[in-house]
Design a protein around this motif. Sequence first.
Motif, mmCIF file in Angstrom:
data_model
loop_
_atom_site.group_PDB
_atom_site.id
_atom_site.type_symbol
_atom_site.label_atom_id
_atom_site.label_comp_id
_atom_site.label_asym_id
_atom_site.label_seq_id
_atom_site.Cartn_x
_atom_site.Cartn_y
_atom_site.Cartn_z
ATOM 1 N N THR A 104 -55.575 33.503 -4.762
ATOM 2 C CA THR A 104 -56.562 34.583 -4.656
ATOM 3 C C THR A 104 -57.717 34.227 -3.728
ATOM 4 O O THR A 104 -58.856 34.587 -3.981
ATOM 5 N N GLY A 135 -57.688 38.456 -0.367
ATOM 6 C CA GLY A 135 -58.615 39.577 -0.451
ATOM 7 C C GLY A 135 -58.508 40.501 0.737
ATOM 8 O O GLY A 135 -58.540 41.729 0.590
ATOM 9 N N PHE A 149 -59.942 38.932 -9.428
ATOM 10 C CA PHE A 149 -59.230 39.493 -8.268
ATOM 11 C C PHE A 149 -58.627 40.848 -8.613
ATOM 12 O O PHE A 149 -58.789 41.817 -7.861
#
Length: 347
Positions: free
Chosen positions: A27, A32, A60
């Motif tokens: 993550t 992202g 996330f």
Amino acid sequence: MSPTPAAPVPAAPVPADRPLRWGVLATGKIAGSFARDLALLDDHEVVAAGSRDVERARAFVAEHGSADARGYGSYEELAADPEVDVVYVASPHGRHLEDATLCLDAGKAVLCEKALTLDAASGRRLVEHARERGLFLAEAMWMRTNPVIREVQRLVGDGALGELGEVRAELGFVADPDVARLWEPELGASALLDIGIYPLTFAHLLLGQPHTVAAAGALHERGFDVAGGATLVHDGCGDRGVEPVSSLAWTQLAQSDNTASVAGTEGRIEIGRRFHHPTSFTLVRGDDAETIDVPVIGRGYAHEAVEVAACLRAGRTESDLLPLDATVQLQELMDTILEQVGVRTRA
């Protein structure tokens, strides 16, 4: 003696009447960026994420996931989630072989960040594993699916530049000392694998695999490469009997101009800074220069997701835009370059 577990049955084509359900493995920053582009597409959703820190995974999916998305504290739990259609592997490339294999063994389709693995031997092994199991695998070389790059390919293929003679491309930035994957050999640190892969891919897309490679570069005191350049000679003699050449450079030590060009007997194409995710290019013929804009979704990650979805909905296990054989060829080329630069061992 324990019986050998049965291989997972390849997934059926993803139905067209529901979103493609993504799991995200690791993550960090790139995950992202990918998820933000996914959010621009109506028929894709993040339904799960896995991290070594369960709170990071939960944060996330709270930011990027669907209403009922799950955050897991291990990659194994993510791979086992029955609602995940495809896993985006966003871990450092030193982990790619292990992490992508985990997902394939769980019967999942995989889009794995570049570089696919640390070397050609492990890349071939991963590709063979996916093919044996009848599962989708692709390297997330987003530049290959960028509409600008694809239009450049089309023009070159249609002969808009005449007989090709030269490709030039370079990419460089000053690496953040706190980004471990860029400085830790055990994570696969390598300027070539991280950013040099883009100039190499650009040349390969337009000129194919070279038959001659001359490379040099700079090594960190811990033995990995931090900058380099290569001159490649490719097949493809035209009427003049001269083979085309590509001149490529990469560095994680300096802010270079990050541009690319391809030139032929009838003109050239210039792509401006950060050429690996462009939104326009300039076609130059004689004294005439035309700037051509091409629509790009978000930062450009969305286009590789669209390609993966098209493959999975059609039941295809390999992508024409992200071809596995070309990925392995590029890994063979990077092996050669790293040997010439002086990198002998990798994590």
